[in-house]
Design a protein around this motif. Structure first.
Motif, PDB file in Angstrom:
ATOM      1  N   VAL A  22      -4.214  -1.928  -5.281  1.00 22.08           N
ATOM      2  CA  VAL A  22      -3.296  -1.514  -4.216  1.00 22.08           C
ATOM      3  C   VAL A  22      -3.970  -0.476  -3.318  1.00 22.08           C
ATOM      4  CG1 VAL A  22      -1.055  -0.497  -3.675  1.00 22.08           C
ATOM      5  CG2 VAL A  22      -1.315  -1.921  -5.731  1.00 22.08           C
ATOM      6  N   PRO A  23      -4.191  -0.794  -2.041  1.00 27.52           N
ATOM      7  CA  PRO A  23      -4.783   0.207  -1.139  1.00 27.52           C
ATOM      8  C   PRO A  23      -3.814   1.373  -0.922  1.00 27.52           C
ATOM      9  CG  PRO A  23      -4.955  -2.017  -0.223  1.00 27.52           C
ATOM     10  CD  PRO A  23      -3.985  -2.089  -1.355  1.00 27.52           C
ATOM     11  N   MET A  24      -4.324   2.586  -1.040  1.00 31.09           N
ATOM     12  CA  MET A  24      -3.483   3.771  -0.911  1.00 31.09           C
ATOM     13  C   MET A  24      -4.125   4.788   0.020  1.00 31.09           C
ATOM     14  SD  MET A  24      -0.666   3.632  -2.837  1.00 31.09           S
ATOM     15  CE  MET A  24      -0.253   5.365  -3.115  1.00 31.09           C
ATOM     16  N   TRP A  27      -1.225  -7.435   5.260  1.00 31.57           N
ATOM     17  CA  TRP A  27      -1.513  -7.042   3.881  1.00 31.57           C
ATOM     18  C   TRP A  27      -2.942  -6.503   3.831  1.00 31.57           C
ATOM     19  CZ3 TRP A  27       1.646  -6.932  -0.376  1.00 31.57           C
ATOM     20  CH2 TRP A  27       2.927  -7.472  -0.192  1.00 31.57           C
ATOM     21  N   PRO A  28      -3.109  -5.184   3.939  1.00 36.38           N
ATOM     22  CA  PRO A  28      -4.467  -4.636   3.914  1.00 36.38           C
ATOM     23  C   PRO A  28      -5.178  -4.956   2.602  1.00 36.38           C
ATOM     24  CG  PRO A  28      -2.821  -2.891   3.704  1.00 36.38           C
ATOM     25  CD  PRO A  28      -2.076  -4.133   4.045  1.00 36.38           C
ATOM     26  N   ASN A  29      -6.460  -5.210   2.712  1.00 35.39           N
ATOM     27  CA  ASN A  29      -7.276  -5.517   1.535  1.00 35.39           C
ATOM     28  C   ASN A  29      -8.515  -4.635   1.549  1.00 35.39           C
ATOM     29  OD1 ASN A  29      -8.256  -6.727  -0.791  1.00 35.39           O
ATOM     30  ND2 ASN A  29      -8.077  -8.811  -0.022  1.00 35.39           N
ATOM     31  N   TRP A  30      -9.218  -4.614   0.423  1.00 36.32           N
ATOM     32  CA  TRP A  30     -10.482  -3.904   0.309  1.00 36.32           C
ATOM     33  C   TRP A  30     -11.572  -4.732   0.970  1.00 36.32           C
ATOM     34  CZ3 TRP A  30      -9.542   0.759  -1.943  1.00 36.32           C
ATOM     35  CH2 TRP A  30      -8.374   0.871  -2.696  1.00 36.32           C
ATOM     36  N   HIS A  31     -12.628  -4.068   1.407  1.00 35.45           N
ATOM     37  CA  HIS A  31     -13.736  -4.793   2.010  1.00 35.45           C
ATOM     38  C   HIS A  31     -14.416  -5.685   0.978  1.00 35.45           C
ATOM     39  CE1 HIS A  31     -13.113  -2.561   5.547  1.00 35.45           C
ATOM     40  NE2 HIS A  31     -13.891  -1.513   5.297  1.00 35.45           N
ATOM     41  N   GLN A  32     -15.056  -6.739   1.471  1.00 35.60           N
ATOM     42  CA  GLN A  32     -15.874  -7.568   0.602  1.00 35.60           C
ATOM     43  C   GLN A  32     -16.953  -6.689  -0.030  1.00 35.60           C
ATOM     44  OE1 GLN A  32     -15.507 -10.578  -0.366  1.00 35.60           O
ATOM     45  NE2 GLN A  32     -14.098 -11.514   1.090  1.00 35.60           N
ATOM     46  N   LEU A  91      -7.231  -0.267   5.630  1.00 34.27           N
ATOM     47  CA  LEU A  91      -6.322   0.808   6.004  1.00 34.27           C
ATOM     48  C   LEU A  91      -6.848   1.660   7.149  1.00 34.27           C
ATOM     49  CD1 LEU A  91      -5.028   2.135   2.547  1.00 34.27           C
ATOM     50  CD2 LEU A  91      -3.796   0.749   4.204  1.00 34.27           C
ATOM     51  N   THR A  92      -8.143   1.645   7.380  1.00 31.53           N
ATOM     52  CA  THR A  92      -8.694   2.466   8.450  1.00 31.53           C
ATOM     53  C   THR A  92      -8.056   2.165   9.785  1.00 31.53           C
ATOM     54  OG1 THR A  92     -10.819   2.699   7.388  1.00 31.53           O
ATOM     55  CG2 THR A  92     -10.785   3.036   9.737  1.00 31.53           C
ATOM     56  N   ALA A  93      -7.733   0.901  10.023  1.00 25.98           N
ATOM     57  CA  ALA A  93      -7.156   0.535  11.322  1.00 25.98           C
ATOM     58  C   ALA A  93      -5.885   1.328  11.593  1.00 25.98           C
ATOM     59  CB  ALA A  93      -6.866  -0.964  11.345  1.00 25.98           C
ATOM     60  N   GLY A 145       0.857  -1.179   0.000  1.00 24.47           N
ATOM     61  CA  GLY A 145       0.000   0.000   0.000  1.00 24.47           C
ATOM     62  C   GLY A 145       0.888   1.222   0.000  1.00 24.47           C
ATOM     63  N   GLY A 146       0.305   2.384   0.252  1.00 25.38           N
ATOM     64  CA  GLY A 146       1.144   3.559   0.249  1.00 25.38           C
ATOM     65  C   GLY A 146       0.390   4.827   0.585  1.00 25.38           C
ATOM     66  N   VAL A 147       1.122   5.957   0.440  1.00 22.37           N
ATOM     67  CA  VAL A 147       0.614   7.276   0.784  1.00 22.37           C
ATOM     68  C   VAL A 147       0.827   8.200  -0.403  1.00 22.37           C
ATOM     69  CG1 VAL A 147       0.777   9.199   2.411  1.00 22.37           C
ATOM     70  CG2 VAL A 147       1.322   6.882   3.178  1.00 22.37           C
ATOM     71  N   ASN A 148      -0.240   8.849  -0.872  1.00 20.58           N
ATOM     72  CA  ASN A 148      -0.114   9.829  -1.949  1.00 20.58           C
ATOM     73  C   ASN A 148      -0.330  11.230  -1.381  1.00 20.58           C
ATOM     74  OD1 ASN A 148       0.122  10.471  -4.856  1.00 20.58           O
ATOM     75  ND2 ASN A 148      -1.951  11.266  -4.558  1.00 20.58           N
TER      76      ASN A 148
END
Length: 551
Positions: free
Chosen positions: A460-462, A527-532, A421-423, A395-398
């Protein structure tokens, strides 16, 4: 900055509403933010000598040299297989000599009634008596059980598509498509791509001001010209023509075809809607001017220690508008000090902070994108041709336009609750004693309009995080006034200039926020993922499935 006001000064991709214990970690010791180093980088990049940092312009090499020099000083190594630069080939296609759009006896004027252009590198485009098919919102979302193209053969036909997604009129965020909050399925680039994927010859989106989030004047002034990442097949996998028609034009076409536009639009909001042929055929033609150019991303790296083949990405775009409309004093250089010399200055500061804190288990990648103002093309090219595998990018930061207002009590959020990523965000908020502020105008889809999205749509979660407007000194009223003042008097104008008088304490707070978020990813094991049910979950799952032993 290629985004709307709602996220110009501060944005964040939010994720799960509940903290996840796996992310819990002691608050890290944060190195001092190197404000002088950041200030000097911004001052240099926003100087008149660099003439507004136009990509592919006469000053690009000087801009690249300036960024590389500061990346080196911050302790980075070349990040593209021993090189600092990643070439980004682009193509600009401008439509001209546009004919009227004719549907039977009806004739509509370019500009006033419709706008059109091509994604294909062709000298001439001609749509000759092609069947019009109303495909509702033009959405195929298997995870939601929704398919507007089910059972229809679009080959050789023109897709007529509604803007936004089916439940945008909801007052809250309840609904299959997140209610008032726009999803990726509501954005026009998705609709064009999906029409092409189903073999349509052309795609026409029906404009309506509220669901589009802008008036017809915006399309009329910019329609017909597009910037794209150059492709090997010269865009031949795209539709031959893409465009917009005004709602009254759509209504007139439907009426002439014996169809009820309002009734069909209402039907399109329901699951199980089937595309409807309008029993009418449309024609139009235009010429294209095709121009090729090359710009460059700048990529630096701090190699990881024990898990060096896992990557965390920090990014911000370096380009701006170059020469632009002169102000009253005759100044025609759009320096882009806030937008986005500040973001590159933050990259330099973060690199220095991470160098001083020591390497992390995961490799940290620092990317200064080009061509953001041309449609996120630098980040899009990287996402199409990643230097570091997206399946192994955690993931990352923009960072896009750090606010010059002072330190705040809050974090502005956009994009809604999408991923794990909220956590991390909630943990960092607690460490910094920050609160969250709801997003303004979620129906406008601001999350999909900045460089982080090029990575997100490939799984990719950002994070894209920034301060809110509740100033520690002055409160929310003062913060909102300062933000509006920037947008009205400096955004995309020659007056977006650096000054030695800047108070950068707020920017330093913002950089600390970025450091904590990125460092948590770089030192973590999750490894953060998107919600179902999120539009990007299936993409991430498929990507991670290619990695042996991935969870």
């Amino acid at each position: 900055m290629h985004v709307s006001l709602g996220r110009r000064m501060a944005t964040v991709l939010l994720a799960s509403a509940l903290a996840v214990p796996a992310f819990a970690a002691p608050a890290p010791k944060v190195p001092t933010v190197p404000v002088p180093m950041m200030r000097e980088a911004i001052k240099t990049l926003a100087s008149d000598e660099l003439e507004g940092r136009a990509p592919s312009g006469p000053k690009e090499q000087a801009v690249l040299d300036a960024i590389i020099t500061r990346f080196k000083a911050a302790g980075l190594k070349p990040g593209n297989k021993g090189e600092w630069l990643q070439p980004v080939p682009m193509v600009t296609i401008a439509a001209k000599n546009i004919s009227p759009l004719t549907v039977g006896s009806l004739s509509f004027k370019p500009g006033a009634d419709f706008v059109v252009g091509s994604y294909r590198e062709a000298d001439h485009t001609a749509i000759d008596a092609s069947e019009l098919v109303f495909v509702g919102y033009g959405i195929t979302a298997p995870e939601l059980g929704w398919d507007d193209y089910a059972g229809v053969d679009m080959k050789g036909k023109i897709a007529v598509i509604l803007v936004n997604d089916p439940d945008y009129e909801n007052a809250d965020e309840q609904g299959l498509f997140k209610g008032r909050r726009m999803t990726w399925y509501g954005r026009w680039p998705y609709k064009y791509a999906e029409a092409a994927r189903h073999g349509a010859k052309a795609a026409l989106i029906v404009h309506d001001t509220f669901p589009a989030a802008y008036g017809w004047n915006v399309l009329e002034s910019s329609g017909g010209t597009g910037n794209f990442v150059a492709s090997a097949n010269k865009g031949m996998d795209q539709t031959e023509a893409n465009g917009w028609i005004r709602r009254p034009v759509a209504e007139a076409i439907f009426q002439a075809a014996g169809k009820d536009f309002a009734a069909l639009s209402a039907a399109a909001k329901q699951k199980g809607f089937h595309a409807v042929s309008l029993g009418a055929k449309a024609s139009l033609s235009f010429d294209n001017t095709v121009t090729h150019s090359t710009s460059h991303n700048v990529i630096g790296v701090i190699p990881g220690t024990t898990r060096a083949n896992e990557y965390v990405l920090y990014s911000g775009h370096w380009d701006h508008l170059g020469h632009c409309k002169p102000d009253a004093k005759g100044d025609d250089i759009c320096n882009g000090a806030i937008d986005n010399a500040s973001g590159v200055g933050a990259l330099v500061a973060l690199a220095d902070m991470n160098r001083r804190a020591g390497p992390t288990p995961r490799t940290q990648v620092f990317a200064a994108w080009t061509l953001e103002e041309s449609g996120l093309l630098g980040s899009e090219y990287y996402a199409q041709h990643p230097v570091y595998p997206l399946a192994r990018t955690v993931g990352g930061v923009n960072m896009d336009a750090l606010s010059l207002i002072g330190p705040t009590r809050d974090v502005q959020v956009t994009g809604g609750d999408k991923s794990d990523l909220t956590a991390i965000l909630r943990q960092v908020e607690a460490q910094m004693h920050l609160t969250e502020t709801p997003e303004d105008h979620p129906e406008r889809g601001h999350y999909y309009r900045s460089d982080h999205f090029s990575l997100a749509k490939r799984g990719v979660p950002m994070f894209a995080v920034g301060r809110g407007t509740d100033l520690i000194n002055g409160g929310k009223k003062a913060g909102e006034a300062a933000t509006e003042d920037y947008v009205e008097h400096r955004y995309h104008q020659p007056s977006d200039e650096y000054s030695d008088s800047w108070d950068m304490t707020g920017m330093a707070q913002e950089v600390e926020l970025y450091y904590r978020l990125g460092r948590a990813l770089a030192t973590g094991t999750t490894w953060p993922n998107w919600h179902q049910g999120d539009e990007f979950r299936a993409i991430r799952d498929a990507s991670r499935a290619t990695v042996t032993g991935a969870k």
